[in-house]
Design a protein around this motif. Structure first.
Motif, PDB file in Angstrom:
ATOM      1  N   GLY A 192       0.939  -1.050   0.064  1.00 25.13           N
ATOM      2  CA  GLY A 192       0.012  -0.153  -0.027  1.00 25.13           C
ATOM      3  C   GLY A 192       0.725   1.395   0.045  1.00 25.13           C
ATOM      4  O   GLY A 192       2.084   1.339   0.228  1.00 25.13           O
ATOM      5  N   ILE A 193       0.351   2.302  -0.382  1.00 23.66           N
ATOM      6  CA  ILE A 193       0.870   3.599  -0.236  1.00 23.66           C
ATOM      7  C   ILE A 193      -0.077   4.783   0.449  1.00 23.66           C
ATOM      8  O   ILE A 193      -1.080   4.886  -0.056  1.00 23.66           O
ATOM      9  N   GLY A 194       0.639   5.182   1.554  1.00 19.31           N
ATOM     10  CA  GLY A 194      -0.197   5.881   2.291  1.00 19.31           C
ATOM     11  C   GLY A 194      -1.351   5.488   2.725  1.00 19.31           C
ATOM     12  O   GLY A 194      -1.339   4.445   3.522  1.00 19.31           O
ATOM     13  N   GLU A 195      -2.640   5.690   2.446  1.00 18.87           N
ATOM     14  CA  GLU A 195      -3.926   4.948   2.988  1.00 18.87           C
ATOM     15  C   GLU A 195      -4.352   4.427   2.081  1.00 18.87           C
ATOM     16  O   GLU A 195      -5.521   3.752   2.301  1.00 18.87           O
ATOM     17  N   GLN A 226       9.990  11.724  -0.628  1.00 19.41           N
ATOM     18  CA  GLN A 226      11.442  11.462  -0.024  1.00 19.41           C
ATOM     19  C   GLN A 226      11.368  10.408   1.087  1.00 19.41           C
ATOM     20  O   GLN A 226      12.202   9.640   1.124  1.00 19.41           O
ATOM     21  N   ALA A 227      10.467  10.408   1.944  1.00 17.78           N
ATOM     22  CA  ALA A 227      10.565   9.389   3.222  1.00 17.78           C
ATOM     23  C   ALA A 227      10.329   8.022   2.544  1.00 17.78           C
ATOM     24  O   ALA A 227      11.134   7.032   2.859  1.00 17.78           O
ATOM     25  N   ALA A 228       9.566   7.729   1.455  1.00 18.17           N
ATOM     26  CA  ALA A 228       9.434   6.485   0.680  1.00 18.17           C
ATOM     27  C   ALA A 228      10.658   6.095  -0.011  1.00 18.17           C
ATOM     28  O   ALA A 228      11.234   5.081  -0.067  1.00 18.17           O
ATOM     29  N   GLU A 259       8.277   9.487  -9.479  1.00 17.02           N
ATOM     30  CA  GLU A 259       8.824  10.313 -10.242  1.00 17.02           C
ATOM     31  C   GLU A 259      10.247  10.909  -9.213  1.00 17.02           C
ATOM     32  O   GLU A 259      11.414  11.291  -9.636  1.00 17.02           O
ATOM     33  N   HIS A 260      10.176  10.910  -7.817  1.00 17.67           N
ATOM     34  CA  HIS A 260      11.224  11.085  -7.078  1.00 17.67           C
ATOM     35  C   HIS A 260      12.352  10.351  -7.312  1.00 17.67           C
ATOM     36  O   HIS A 260      13.585  10.760  -7.323  1.00 17.67           O
TER      37      HIS A 260
END
Length: 263
Positions: A192-195, A226-228, A259-260
């Motif tokens: 999952g990503i975020g929620e 950035q955290a991911a 993208e980051h």
């Protein structure tokens, strides 16, 4: 980091758009599951080969009991030909609930040991009969399969449970490194990503982002790019987990992270 995406065909034109769109977004590898409830991954990947020129193509993953080794060799050779050598053989012994599907295909399911032997026989046949030989990616979770993968895989998909923790990943990687002196790399699937979670995970299995976060699920990444990115980089350096598989329905939510990472 390498990034793969799992997509499913809905129609011919839509499949072409989805595949070319995924490559434009920055995904390295296109993947499809191998079940009787989804389109045949090998046929779909052959169609994808015709509209791409640098994207890797991989079933995620072929169930070895669904086909004879001869059939897998034949199909692998065809995909290597059509893709100009971009096919990767993702393979495993089959999901625990896939016995019924094997029976519908009139293929023997066998014991866990027999299915491991069939996996080894298929990999050996592909490596000796297909030129160019594709990279072999083995899905593994338990100690016996991880030990088998340590000997035969070029890359290992850590088939961890959705709520597997960082410590669980470390133990799985440790099992592999204890049984080989080769530089085997690892893949993990995004939970999952975020929620946001994939529908099958939330609806069918009843997981929520809140519960997975509380359990310390390693496959749940923060939505902050950035955290991911820092988490993915740390796992690559510490464990050799340098590939992430993204379910197609999470692609939009994951786009800022991708993208980051591509900067």
């Amino acid at each position: 980091m390498r990034f793969g995406i799992v997509l499913m065909p809905r129609s011919g034109p839509e499949w072409t758009r989805a595949v070319t769109g995924a490559r434009t977004q920055g995904y390295d590898t296109l993947m499809l599951p191998d079940t009787l409830y989804t389109p045949s991954p090998l046929i779909a990947l052959a169609a994808a080969a015709a509209v791409t020129d640098n994207m890797r193509l991989r079933p995620n993953v072929l169930a070895a009991p669904f086909r004879s080794s001869t059939a897998t060799v034949r199909d692998t050779a065809a995909l290597q030909l059509l893709s100009d050598g971009r096919f990767e053989l993702g393979i495993g012994t089959g999901r625990p609930d896939a016995r019924v599907e094997a029976e519908r295909l009139a293929m023997p399911w066998g014991s866990a040991g027999q299915r491991r032997n069939q996996l080894i026989d298929t990999i050996t046949a592909v490596r000796t009969q297909v030129d160019p030989t594709p990279p072999v990616v083995i899905a593994a979770s338990g100690p016996r399969m991880l030990t088998t993968a340590a000997e035969y895989a070029d890359r290992i998909l850590l088939a961890a449970a959705p709520d597997a923790t960082e410590d669980d990943l470390a133990r799985m990687v440790g099992t592999v490194t204890a049984h080989t002196d080769r530089d085997v790399r690892f893949t993990l699937q995004l939970v999952g990503i975020g929620e946001q979670l994939p529908t099958w995970l939330s609806t069918r299995l009843g997981h929520t982002a809140e519960k997975l976060r509380a359990a310390g699920a390693a496959g749940l990444l923060p939505s902050d790019p950035q955290a991911a990115g820092e988490i993915l980089e740390s796992r690559s350096e510490r464990y050799g987990i340098d590939e992430l598989i993204v379910p197609g329905e999470l692609a939009t939510a994951f786009a800022p992270v991708l993208e980051h990472a591509r900067r």
